[in-house]
Design a protein around this motif. Sequence first.
Motif, PDB file in Angstrom:
ATOM      1  N   LYS A 184       6.221  12.635  -7.937  1.00 35.48           N
ATOM      2  CA  LYS A 184       6.189  11.501  -8.851  1.00 35.48           C
ATOM      3  C   LYS A 184       4.796  11.444  -9.457  1.00 35.48           C
ATOM      4  CE  LYS A 184       5.623   8.487  -4.815  1.00 35.48           C
ATOM      5  NZ  LYS A 184       6.203   7.347  -4.093  1.00 35.48           N
ATOM      6  N   ILE A 185       4.654  10.680 -10.543  1.00 37.11           N
ATOM      7  CA  ILE A 185       3.393  10.667 -11.287  1.00 37.11           C
ATOM      8  C   ILE A 185       2.365   9.748 -10.648  1.00 37.11           C
ATOM      9  CG2 ILE A 185       2.342   9.969 -13.472  1.00 37.11           C
ATOM     10  CD1 ILE A 185       4.629  11.127 -14.942  1.00 37.11           C
ATOM     11  N   THR A 186       2.809   8.617 -10.139  1.00 34.37           N
ATOM     12  CA  THR A 186       1.884   7.663  -9.534  1.00 34.37           C
ATOM     13  C   THR A 186       2.211   7.476  -8.061  1.00 34.37           C
ATOM     14  OG1 THR A 186       3.305   5.826 -10.221  1.00 34.37           O
ATOM     15  CG2 THR A 186       1.487   6.422 -11.687  1.00 34.37           C
ATOM     16  N   SER A 187       1.307   6.852  -7.346  1.00 38.26           N
ATOM     17  CA  SER A 187       1.457   6.672  -5.907  1.00 38.26           C
ATOM     18  C   SER A 187       1.267   5.206  -5.541  1.00 38.26           C
ATOM     19  CB  SER A 187       0.422   7.528  -5.160  1.00 38.26           C
ATOM     20  OG  SER A 187       0.204   7.069  -3.859  1.00 38.26           O
ATOM     21  N   GLU A 188       2.151   4.695  -4.700  1.00 34.58           N
ATOM     22  CA  GLU A 188       1.981   3.319  -4.225  1.00 34.58           C
ATOM     23  C   GLU A 188       0.723   3.205  -3.374  1.00 34.58           C
ATOM     24  OE1 GLU A 188       5.461   1.908  -2.324  1.00 34.58           O
ATOM     25  OE2 GLU A 188       6.682   1.926  -4.147  1.00 34.58           O
ATOM     26  N   GLY A 189       0.332   4.280  -2.731  1.00 35.55           N
ATOM     27  CA  GLY A 189      -0.910   4.262  -1.963  1.00 35.55           C
ATOM     28  C   GLY A 189      -2.110   4.004  -2.851  1.00 35.55           C
ATOM     29  N   GLU A 190      -2.160   4.660  -4.020  1.00 31.24           N
ATOM     30  CA  GLU A 190      -3.256   4.435  -4.956  1.00 31.24           C
ATOM     31  C   GLU A 190      -3.197   3.028  -5.542  1.00 31.24           C
ATOM     32  OE1 GLU A 190      -4.080   9.005  -6.468  1.00 31.24           O
ATOM     33  OE2 GLU A 190      -2.650   7.754  -7.566  1.00 31.24           O
ATOM     34  N   GLN A 191      -1.977   2.518  -5.722  1.00 35.71           N
ATOM     35  CA  GLN A 191      -1.843   1.140  -6.195  1.00 35.71           C
ATOM     36  C   GLN A 191      -2.369   0.165  -5.149  1.00 35.71           C
ATOM     37  OE1 GLN A 191       1.440  -1.053  -5.334  1.00 35.71           O
ATOM     38  NE2 GLN A 191       0.121  -2.722  -6.006  1.00 35.71           N
ATOM     39  N   LEU A 192      -2.068   0.413  -3.869  1.00 33.46           N
ATOM     40  CA  LEU A 192      -2.569  -0.442  -2.793  1.00 33.46           C
ATOM     41  C   LEU A 192      -4.092  -0.386  -2.680  1.00 33.46           C
ATOM     42  CD1 LEU A 192       0.146   0.368  -0.108  1.00 33.46           C
ATOM     43  CD2 LEU A 192      -0.213  -1.850  -1.207  1.00 33.46           C
ATOM     44  N   GLU A 193      -4.661   0.752  -3.082  1.00 32.23           N
ATOM     45  CA  GLU A 193      -6.117   0.883  -3.082  1.00 32.23           C
ATOM     46  C   GLU A 193      -6.758   0.157  -4.262  1.00 32.23           C
ATOM     47  OE1 GLU A 193      -8.709   2.721  -1.212  1.00 32.23           O
ATOM     48  OE2 GLU A 193      -7.186   2.182   0.251  1.00 32.23           O
ATOM     49  N   GLY A 194      -5.943  -0.369  -5.166  1.00 33.99           N
ATOM     50  CA  GLY A 194      -6.476  -1.092  -6.314  1.00 33.99           C
ATOM     51  C   GLY A 194      -6.853  -0.210  -7.486  1.00 33.99           C
ATOM     52  N   LEU A 195      -6.330   1.031  -7.518  1.00 33.64           N
ATOM     53  CA  LEU A 195      -6.695   1.946  -8.596  1.00 33.64           C
ATOM     54  C   LEU A 195      -5.902   1.688  -9.868  1.00 33.64           C
ATOM     55  CD1 LEU A 195      -7.123   5.272  -6.592  1.00 33.64           C
ATOM     56  CD2 LEU A 195      -8.783   3.452  -7.040  1.00 33.64           C
ATOM     57  N   TYR A 196      -4.717   1.088  -9.736  1.00 32.18           N
ATOM     58  CA  TYR A 196      -3.959   0.624 -10.892  1.00 32.18           C
ATOM     59  C   TYR A 196      -2.955  -0.411 -10.428  1.00 32.18           C
ATOM     60  CZ  TYR A 196      -1.551   4.954  -9.343  1.00 32.18           C
ATOM     61  OH  TYR A 196      -1.002   5.966  -8.603  1.00 32.18           O
ATOM     62  N   SER A 197      -2.246  -1.017 -11.375  1.00 31.58           N
ATOM     63  CA  SER A 197      -1.382  -2.149 -11.067  1.00 31.58           C
ATOM     64  C   SER A 197       0.011  -1.708 -10.637  1.00 31.58           C
ATOM     65  CB  SER A 197      -1.262  -3.058 -12.300  1.00 31.58           C
ATOM     66  OG  SER A 197      -0.562  -2.377 -13.333  1.00 31.58           O
TER      67      SER A 197
END
Length: 447
Positions: A184-197
């Motif tokens: 997939k293109i994005t990761s929920e882990g990166e979202q949880l880190e605050g890197l995107y919404s």
Amino acid sequence: MAAALNNDGFQTGSSSTVLRKPTDASWQQIYAIMSFHGVEALCLTGLSTAMTADMIADIPQEIMDRWRHAADLTLYRQLAFDAERNAFLKEFSAAGLSWITLKGIDIATYYPQPGLRSMGDQDLVIGYVGNDSGDGDDTDDARRAETVIRRVMTNRGYTCDADWDRELSFTNARNGLHFEFHRKITSEGEQLEGLYSRAVVDHYADPWALAMPYGIGDQSATAAAKTTASRSEPVRHGRGYRLTPDEEYLYHVVHMWKHYNSAGFGLRFLADTLVMIRRYEREFNTSYIHTMLETLGISEFENTVRNLTLAVLGSTTGTWNIGTPESAMLREIAASGVYGTQSMRIEKRINRRLTETVSDESSRTPAMPGATLPTQPPSGSRFVLWYWWRRAFPDKAWVEQYHPRWSSLPARLTILPLIRLSGALRHRQALSEEIRRTLRRRRPRRR
């Protein structure tokens, strides 16, 4: 950089603007900056249009040799990447797999000539789609796709060096090439880190709905028509796809935003922005793009990046008319290098923790059974304890992303801090710097 991106048929030395080396900088320092940002080839190409032959002759031969070698290597790697990618994609296609090209694969073709954009790796989304899917079980299709990828890449001499929620990646020690195959293109882990919404994660949940086949309607259809068609009708037949122009630009901005929040990004991203705008400026559905930028929460960021790009790289006048946000961003970009620095990564992580709100914290679940997280970032000396508690015991959702086998076994989560510590000890320098920076935060700042 601007000279190379704006040459438009300039002949050597005929540009209206002649660039002169700053008197307080050596060629060694200038080359070091270019190398730090991965733009040696771009700058070398611009050299002949921005400097006279006499000025170029003053460059030390040792610097010039390194510069030309770096430029030659950039061209070689682009050609090697293309040849290798085409080879394994034939095998993927024979197995019924489809792919979406991402990032540098397409962006490199928008530059005035081959060999101007450096690349450390190449990224593709891989999967079975439409009529090539099996029984409709996405999990089963994903397993089949992964089996094919591993077989093909291993047979071609690659070693799998990363396997996590978002992607599989392979490196070939013989030719130095690195490919990332995205589940997939994005990761929920990166979202949880605050890197995107969360809106970003939701938008890219089905990347195939944002793509169009290579070679179909590239010249005839408008960007608006391509975007509407691609988002309303799923991909039915396989093989090669790319994001529509609107979606490619949006993803480019999202990718920059992620790096900006993580550790920073460098001048190459600005060059990418310029060539993409020029390639598609007449095709973009600006209304759709502006709406999506607002939805994804990156409108202000994109506006600053675009203004800065056009001011700094859009012409060769050498005069920059930029505002305060653009000036601040340029200073950070200059200090970041291609993908930021270790120091910036640590500082931005600490700042993200400091800006977390009470509501954010109350909705989180601690990974440690029975553990209770502080409700908000403390100030002063308590910050160090709070910060390292969060580092040792991350949210359960974060653990599910990066350590899925641990997340489902509560009895074993008690050793999670040891796992985290063992990883940190492999990067002692970064750990020491992070400790020093958090300790500084316990001291009240003088006004």
